[in-house]
Structure formats: structure tokens, C-alpha cells
Design an enzyme around this catalytic site. Structure first.
Site, PDB file in Angstrom:
ATOM      1  CE  LYS A   1      -3.955   2.042   2.642  1.00  0.00           C
ATOM      2  NZ  LYS A   1      -4.663   1.842   3.953  1.00  0.00           N
TER       3      LYS A   1
ATOM      4  CB  SER B   1      -8.011   3.450   2.945  1.00  0.00           C
ATOM      5  OG  SER B   1      -7.028   3.199   3.699  1.00  0.00           O
TER       6      SER B   1
ATOM      7  CB  SER C   1      -8.266   0.784   5.989  1.00  0.00           C
ATOM      8  OG  SER C   1      -8.923   2.104   5.948  1.00  0.00           O
TER       9      SER C   1
END
Lengths: 449, 475
Positions: A59, A134, A158
Site C-alpha cells: 500500500k 482505504s 481499511s
């Protein structure tokens, strides 16, 4: 096949098949260099690490030294990571191949990856739908078989929510089980790095590499590792599973899939009475910490600076243009909550309720071994479908409580809706019981294998 | 009309004597080229986390102990949020609600100045302004200082004059230097002081205070306070109002100027730093620091006066620990009073003239104590000491060796001639002496010493004088 060829195949696949906007960038040179090095070391008969040759997507809020780094934001345009996160160092030391960085809601604020400055990530099960957020890029990358495993971060859901939306495993460890050094802080007391995968064994092997105390992170701590030795041993009878009644106000279809997945288990109805305040508490605590954590993005030392007439206007122009709407909204909420005269009524009060929520869990775990809930109230929604921020905040209603309590939790695929959309089931474990959560049979009782 | 009296509280920041910074492993060396003692942590790169410096915590405990504070077994770091280019994270890690120590006091002479708290925090960087110059036109930031561990010591407004503020600072500095907590060197920025000051009529409650910043020496603190007290008194006497504000001291103009009013003050939005675990102190950690505390200045002074030193001598000697240590080594083998005397008159003069730090005194205490012994045995005159001391100091010479090179007039016949000559030229003094005024002999002896450049044996001079007196020698 050589590591080099294998990695080359992965790179080609990502280039050709990433119609999801899962990756923001692939680290082609880095990945090929590592693969080459592995081939050479193998030829010399050297022992390779546990994750040799496994491509890992990261990420874009986890720093990889020498690579571009954005946190899904314009404000970090042009920034190159000056060091690697502890997790990245550990993965590379275990000979994993860091293959690229994945899309995310700006600074991890969002539940759909629509808040990325680089376009939304699409759900591999239905390209019109969001991948969740996210960590939507990492979830989609794994769901779309671009990589077998990816790192994400979870502050209020997330990892778990996009895992549920994309039909993959998404594990958020106990707070402090994995070092946060090199993870850009959103809400420091909640943030935790975790793993996406389809294969539970691979997920466990990656977690096995990244967990542990890091002297660079004071909040990291030891977790119980002994259950590893008793892996796959059944606890006498089935484990006792608590289903909190407060977590069942989801869509009819989700509820049906959830109940079907739990058939045959030793289910106990429990109550977590204070969790009704969890979302409210979260949206005080997380933005408060974020307002302080994100203050360093001021254009003085790095990132994009927009010059103003004086210092204050340089700050406001840089931050005004650099940050997106949602990030600004949360900075405003957080700044307000911490302001003198409001601190006691908001931040302090929220922390007190947070303690009550954690106590609810502690009490519940006296009666049950695990707590199981749907991961999300609904399956993946359409891109652009939810525009009201409050409705989006409620996406995390089932995932936030475990975050506030710092507990380990995993979302696993529980089944699919009639439209073929995945539905996730969340298993919450006791504090520091991460390995138990990963190893226990419970994995194999649910929906699709 | 009743007079106005001031109430002064000081906020003193001292740099703790650690090798590395408060939350990272960067060096704290002073004077390194700009931005060389920096790392991702102290420059606030994305994703970094602070970790506490154990040594800084130990020194903070020790400081709390010597300031008679309550040491808090549980304390917290908090974030103080504000934007400024010298503050990379846009927050300073400090302590707010739960400081590591609180409620202590410092004795300044006989006066007890209470301490509100002494808490840990990190320093900010330094801005360098090159506006309108080449090649750089603008401001640059040096982050070497950023993250250096500081202890902020906040006093109650118990200080009632600029002189007392000065004495408080001197006492505090001496104490912290003795205990090895801080160098307290204002020039190197390892001690900084802000003042809170208000005035009121005697018996009234505290007036509105102003905060003064930007003083670069203890003397400037005193001057700034003197100015500010006069300013406030004048405003009030003329029926005006004091505003709560921050004022900057301008040393060139000798005035303070308003910087910002209370309503313009920052809201720092303090909250506990979630990246740092609370500081938990054990009994062992605290007692270990108790053991590390050496004999402190006040105790030394007491001991020295008991050894026979005057208040003044003791004060001078204890001022710096290294000087006091030196004194003790000298006094081990010689008379303490005479040792103090020679140190104050001769040694300090050399040190000041040559600007030598106490740690690098070239003359070893052994040689100095020999000199002291020569003096107490009457084998050397003050004049000779004065003559030989510079060389003795610089070359670390044994005084006896230096004396070999000095011609001492010890032939009694010769001395007697000089003495008689002196008597003739100081007839009045001689008559006084004969009349019983012992002191009058000083003038004659002084004359002799002058004639012989101090090389006449003083014992013999005195003896001859007495003989002549008994003979009723007439000038």
C-alpha cells in the site's frame, strides 16, 4: 522456472491485466534486481529466506526506500522515500520481492478508494463497483490475481472492509503486533499494518515475517506465539463463538449469508453495549490524531510547495491545493476536537468511551473464544453511489469497534450475493491471539474454500 | 501613594547533557555544519516514530531531585501543535498534564523560590535569515538542534526583584552543572530563559503579567526585568492598563516591545502523544539517580566555611564545581584559607586573563599546595608569589625550583642597611611604630620590599625592625 522469469511474468501480468487501477506504480527494476539476486544466490547454494521470490504489493502509505511515494495524495508529488519501513526491510530480508505500490484513499481516509488523487480502484468482481478502502488497491491486486499477497493498513477497517468487498482474506493484527515505523500515520493509536491474501498459509507466512517488537516503534509489543505450536489442534469441542446482537442490522442478503456460514458452530449471543458509540468515538479520535499527524505536510521540507505572499499563505496554499476534500474535512474535525475549550467534551470524552468499548470486549471474551460479525453491512457499492460522507463513515460500523479495542481481526469470504458480489465475515480474537486467529480451524468452516 | 512591587516567575530551558537527541540517535554536538546531525526522525519525514532517550529521562529525574520536586512515577509526553518552519513535525513533543516532576523549590541565599514543574521536551530547529542577500535570498533552516532534549523548569512568581532573578539563574545554573545535568551555557543555547513579570501594590493580588523573551545573558534578564517593571509601574501609575502579552527584549535599545497579545496566542491543542508509551519510573531508577548526585554547592559552601574560609572565599570557590574540586586537591596538602586566598588572587587572575577553562588548568594542585605551604611557613613573600606565579602557572613549575632563580637577600647585614635606610625615609611611620602602633611597620616593610623587589626575607626584616625598636633606634 527461475525467480527472474517468475517475477517477469508477474510484472507482465500487472501491466496487462490491472484494469482495476490497483497499482499506482510497479517497481520493475527493484523487483527484477531482487529476482536476479535470488537466482544467483540459489545457484551458489545459499539458503534463501522464507518468502523467497514471493511478489508482495505494498500500500502506498508504507515507505520503500528509493521509490516514489504518495499516500494517494497530490501533496507528496515528487517525494521519494528516504528509508524503508520496518515491514519492508523484514520482507526483503526474507527474500520477498517488493513489486509495486497500490492505490488507496488519500492518507488512508475513506472506505472506497474513491478519495485517491489517482482515481478510484475498481472491484475485480464488478468493475462498476468500488474495491472498498482505504486499502482498495491491495485488495483488488490480490482479488484480481495480480499478486498472491499484499500489505495494507487498517485504522478503522481499511483492510477488512476492502477484503470483504473483494472476496479475499484481510487480516488486521493486534495493535502493536507489527511495527508502524515507515507507515505514514493517519491515527497513531489505531493504525496497524496487515496482510491480504487468498491463501491462508501464505498470509500466515507473511505475518510471521513482519510481526514482532521493533525498537523504532515504542508501541510495538510481543504477542503470543505459543499457539503456533498447537496449530490445528482442536480446542475441546468447537470453539465458543460469540455473535454480538448489535452487529446484525445489516442488509438481508448479508445476514442470510452470514447465518449460513455459521451453521453448525457453537454460537452464543452476546452483547457489546457500548459499540453503538464506536463510530462516533472513532470520528473524534482518528481525525484528532490525523490533524496533528498530517501537519508535517507543509511544503517546507518535501512534497509540493505552492509559494504564497508570506509564510501563512504558503502553508494554506500548499495544504489547500495538496489535500483532497475528505482529508481537509477530517483535519478540520480533528483540529476542532482538540481545541482548547472543546478538548474535554470531545477528545477526552471519546477516549473514555473508547475504554468502555474495550471493556465490553474484555467481558465478552470471558464467555467466548471468538467474536464473529459480518465485516460490512452491505456488499460493494457502485462507484459514485455514496457521496454523503456520513453514509460512507457508516461503512465501517462493524470494523471500527475492534480497532478501538486494539484487537486482532480478520475478514474472510463467507459467500456471494445473487449478483455474485462477495460478502465477508469478520472474526475478532483476543488481544495478542493473532496466531491463534490465523491457525484455528475456524478458517475452514466458512463458505468457499 | 503606595509603591508597586514586582512578581517574577522564570521559565528556564536547559539542554540535558546527553550524547544523542531526545527521540532519535542523532548526535547533540554543538557547532556541527548545518543539517549534518539529522535523520528521518528529527526532520519529520513521513512515517517515522520517536523513541525515548533513557539518559535524558535519568537526567530529568536527577534534576527533579536536586530541585526538591516530587518525581512522578507515571508521566506522559504530549504534542504541542503549531506551524513553524523550524518545527518539522509541526508539533513539539513536550509534557503537559503529567510532567515528570513537579512542586519543588530552589534556595537562593535564604529565599525559597518554589518550582511549579520541571518537564521534558525536545528543541526546535534554527532559522537563518538571508533576506535580500546572495547567493541565498530567503530563509534557511538548520535542524541540527531539532530534537535535542530539554528540561523546562518553571518557577512560581516568587522572585521579587531583577537581582533575585539574576541570583536564581546563577544558583540554578551552578546546581545543574554540579549535578552533571546540563552545561547551562547560554552562548551555546544550552540555557534559555523567558520571564513572566507583573507588578502590584503591596498586599494586592497578582497583577496582569507579560512574558519577556529573547534575553541572551543573565545580565540581559536582569536589565529586561528592570525595564519591564518600570514600564508596567509607569503605565499603572498613569491610570493605564497592562495587557497580557508576549514582549521581546531588544538588547541594543534596552527596551521590551510587544510581540503578540493573549487573544493572538496559539491554541496548541495539546494531547497525549499516541506514538510514545507513558514514562513509568521505578523506585530503583529514582534511587539510582539519588546516588548519582554529588555534593551540591550549598553543602560544599557550608563545609568550606567550617574549614575556615570566609563567606566570600567560599562563594567564589564553589562557583564552579571544577574549581572547587581543584581547591580541594590543593587544600588536601596545605592550609585551606591560604589556598583559597592564593587561588582567588593569583590562579583566577591567570585563568581569566588567559581565558582557560577550569578543566584545563595547566598548574597541577600539587605544585600549588607547595606554594601555599611556602607562604604559610613564611618562606615566601606575596611579592615573590606575584613575581613567580605567571611562570609557575603556565609551565606547571614547582615553586621551589623557581625560587632558586630568585636572589633572596638574606644577609642580615645587608638587610639591616636597607631597613635603616627605609626608617630614615619613613620617619613618621617609625615613630608611630615605636609608640606602639604595630600597623605602622607595614609602611616600612613595604618600602623595604619595594627596594628589594620583594626578595628580602620578610621574617628577617621583621626581626631587625623589632631589634631596632628595642634599641630605640632613632631616625
Amino acid at each position: 522456472m527461475s525467480y527472474f522469469d517468475e517475477i517477469k511474468n508477474y510484472l507482465e501480468r500487472i501491466k496487462k491485466q490491472d484494469k482495476y487501477n490497483a497499482f499506482l506504480e510497479i517497481f520493475e527494476q527493484r523487483a527484477l534486481n531482487k529476482a536476479e539476486e535470488l537466482d544467483e544466490r540459489k545457484k551458489r547454494g545459499e539458503k534463501l529466506g522464507n518468502l523467497a521470490g514471493i511478489p508482495v504489493a505494498v500500500k502506498d502509505n508504507i515507505l520503500v526506500k528509493g521509490e516514489k511515494f504518495t499516500c494517494g495524495s497530490k501533496i507528496l508529488e515528487g517525494f521519494v522515500a528516504p528509508y524503508s519501513a520496518t515491514v519492508v526491510e523484514k520482507l526483503e530480508a526474507a527474500d520477498a520481492v517488493i513489486i509495486g505500490r497500490t492505490n488507496m484513499d488519500e492518507f488512508a481516509m475513506g472506505s472506497s478508494t474513491e478519495n485517491s488523487a489517482y482515481g478510484p480502484t475498481k472491484n475485480p468482481h464488478d468493475l462498476k463497483r468500488v474495491a472498498g478502502g482505504s486499502s482498495g488497491g491491495s485488495a483488488a491486486a490480490v482479488a484480481g490475481d495480480l499478486v498472491p499477497v499484499a500489505l495494507g493498513s487498517d485504522t478503522g477497517g481499511s483492510i477488512r472492509q476492502p477484503a470483504a468487498f473483494c472476496g479475499v482474506l484481510g487480516f488486521k493484527p493486534t495493535y502493536g503486533a507489527v511495527s508502524r515505523y515507515g507507515l505514514v500515520a493517519f491515527a497513531s493509536s489505531l493504525d496497524q499494518i496487515g496482510v491480504f491474501a487468498k491463501d491462508p498459509d501464505l498470509l500466515e507466512s507473511v505475518f510471521d515475517v513482519i510481526y514482532g517488537v521493533d525498537e523504532k516503534d515504542e508501541t510495538s509489543h510481543k504477542i503470543d506465539t505459543s499457539p503456533k505450536n498447537v496449530a490445528f489442534q482442536r480446542i475441546e469441542g468447537y470453539p465458543k463463538i460469540g455473535v454480538p446482537k448489535e452487529f446484525l442490522n445489516c442488509s438481508q442478503e448479508v445476514r442470510e449469508i452470514f447465518e449460513k456460514a455459521l451453521k453448525g458452530f457453537n454460537i452464543v449471543e452476546i452483547s457489546l453495549p457500548h459499540t453503538e458509540y464506536a463510530v462516533a468515538v472513532y470520528y473524534i479520535v482518528a481525525p484528532s490524531e490525523a490533524s496533528s499527524n498530517l501537519a508535517r505536510f507543509d511544503g517546507v521540507r518535501y512534497g509540493r510547495r505552492i509559494e504564497g505572499d508570506d509564510l501563512i499563505s504558503t502553508y494554506s496554499k500548499t495544504r489547500g491545493h495538496g489535500f483532497g476534500e475528505e482529508v481537509k474535512r477530517r483535519i478540520m474535525i480533528g483540529t476542532f476536537s482538540l481545541s482548547s475549550g472543546y478538548y474535554d467534551a470531545y477528545y477526552l470524552k471519546a477516549q473514555k468511551v473508547r475504554t468502555l468499548i474495550a471493556e465490553d470486549f474484555r467481558d465478552a471474551f470471558k464467555k467466548v473464544d471468538y467474536i464473529v460479525t459480518p465485516t460490512t453491512p452491505t456488499p460493494a457499492f457502485k462507484i459514485g453511489e455514496i457521496t454523503d460522507p456520513l453514509s460512507l463513515y457508516l461503512q465501517d460500523v462493524y470494523t471500527i469497534p475492534a480497532s478501538l479495542a486494539g484487537l486482532p481481526a480478520i475478514s474472510i469470504p463467507a459467500g456471494k450475493t445473487k449478483d455474485g458480489l462477495p460478502v465477508g465475515l469478520q472474526i475478532i480474537g483476543k488481544r495478542n491471539s493473532d496466531f491463534m486467529l490465523l491457525f484455528h480451524d475456524i478458517f475452514y468452516f466458512t463458505g468457499e474454500k | 501613594m503606595s509603591e508597586y512591587v514586582p512578581a517574577i516567575g522564570l521559565e528556564v530551558h536547559v539542554q540535558l547533557k546527553t550524547k544523542s537527541k531526545m527521540f532519535c540517535s542523532c548526535s547533540t554536538d554543538f557547532g556541527a555544519p548545518p543539517n549534518t546531525n539529522i535523520c528521518p526522525v528529527c526532520t519529520g519525514q513521513p512515517g517515522v516514530l520517536p523513541t525515548k532517550n533513557k539518559k535524558a529521562i535519568e537526567l530529568a529525574i536527577r534534576a527533579g531531585l536536586v530541585l526538591n520536586c516530587k518525581i512522578q512515577k507515571y508521566s506522559l509526553f504530549a504534542r504541542k501543535n503549531y506551524f513553524y518552519p523550524d518545527l518539522p513535525k509541526a508539533y513539539q513533543i513536550s509534557q503537559y498534564e503529567l510532567p515528570i516532576s513537579k512542586e519543588g523549590f530552589l534556595m537562593v541565599g535564604d529565599k525559597k523560590i518554589r518550582i511549579i514543574r520541571a518537564h521534558l521536551e525536545e528543541d526546535a530547529g534554527k532559522l537563518l535569515h538571508y533576506i535580500g542577500s546572495t547567493p541565498v535570498d530567503g530563509s534557511l533552516v538548520d535542524l541540527n538542534r531539532c530534537g535535542i532534549p530539554l528540561l523546562e523548569i518553571v518557577s512560581y512568581p516568587d522572585i521579587d526583584s531583577p537581582q533575585m532573578a539574576f541570583d536564581y539563574l546563577k544558583t540554578l545554573r551552578r546546581l545543574l552543572r554540579y549535578a552533571g545535568i546540563s552545561d547551562c551555557d547560554m552562548e551555546k543555547g544550552s540555557l534559555r530563559c523567558d520571564c513572566n513579570v507583573s507588578v502590584r501594590k503591596i498586599g494586592e493580588k497578582l497583577g496582569v503579567k507579560t512574558e519577556i523573551k529573547n534575553m541572551n545573558s543573565f545580565k540581559e534578564v536582569k536589565d529586561a526585568l528592570t525595564y519591564e517593571i518600570e514600564r508596567q509601574t509607569k503605565v499603572l501609575k498613569e491610570g493605564g492598563k497592562i495587557f497580557q502579552e508576549t514582549r521581546l527584549w531588544n538588547p541594543k535599545q534596552g527596551k521590551t516591545f510587544a510581540m503578540r497579545r493573549k487573544e493572538e496566542a496559539h491554541d496548541y491543542r495539546y494531547f497525549p502523544d499516541p506514538d510514545l508509551r507513558p514514562i513509568f519510573l521505578s523506585e530503583e531508577m529514582i534511587s539510582e539517580q539519588k546516588k548519582q548526585i554529588p555534593e551540591l554547592p550549598a553543602d560544599r559552601k557550608k563545609r568550606y566555611t567550617e574549614m575556615g574560609l570566609s563567606e566570600y572565599q567560599a562563594d567564589v570557590i564553589i562557583d564552579e564545581k571544577e574549581l572547587a574540586d581543584y581547591f580541594e586537591k590543593v587544600a588536601e596538602n596545605s592550609n585551606p584559607c591560604e589556598a583559597a586566598n592564593i587561588i582567588i588572587t593569583h590562579l583566577l587572575r591567570q585563568i581569566n586573563e588567559k581565558n582557560i577553562p577550569y578543566s584545563q588548568i595547566p598548574l597541577n594542585p600539587q605544585n600549588l599546595s607547595e606554594l601555599v605551604n611556602l607562604k604559610t611557613d613564611g618562606k615566601i613573600t606575596p611579592q615573590i608569589i606575584k613575581r613567580i606565579f605567571p611562570e609557575m602557572f603556565e609551565k606547571n613549575e614547582n615553586p621551589k625550583k623557581l625560587l632558586e632563580n630568585i636572589e633572596v637577600v638574606s644577609d642580615e647585614g645587608e638587610i639591616k642597611k636597607i631597613v635603616m635606610d627605609a626608617i630614615q625615609k619613613n620617619a613618621q611611620a617609625w615613630n608611630d611604630y615605636k609608640a606602639g602602633n604595630e600597623k605602622a611597620s607595614g609602611r616600612i616593610i613595604g618600602f623595604v620590599m619595594k627596594q628589594t623587589e620583594g626578595s628580602a626575607d620578610p621574617v628577617k626584616v621583621k626581626k631587625i625592625l623589632e631589634e631596632l625598636k628595642n634599641e630605640n633606634f632613632d631616625s
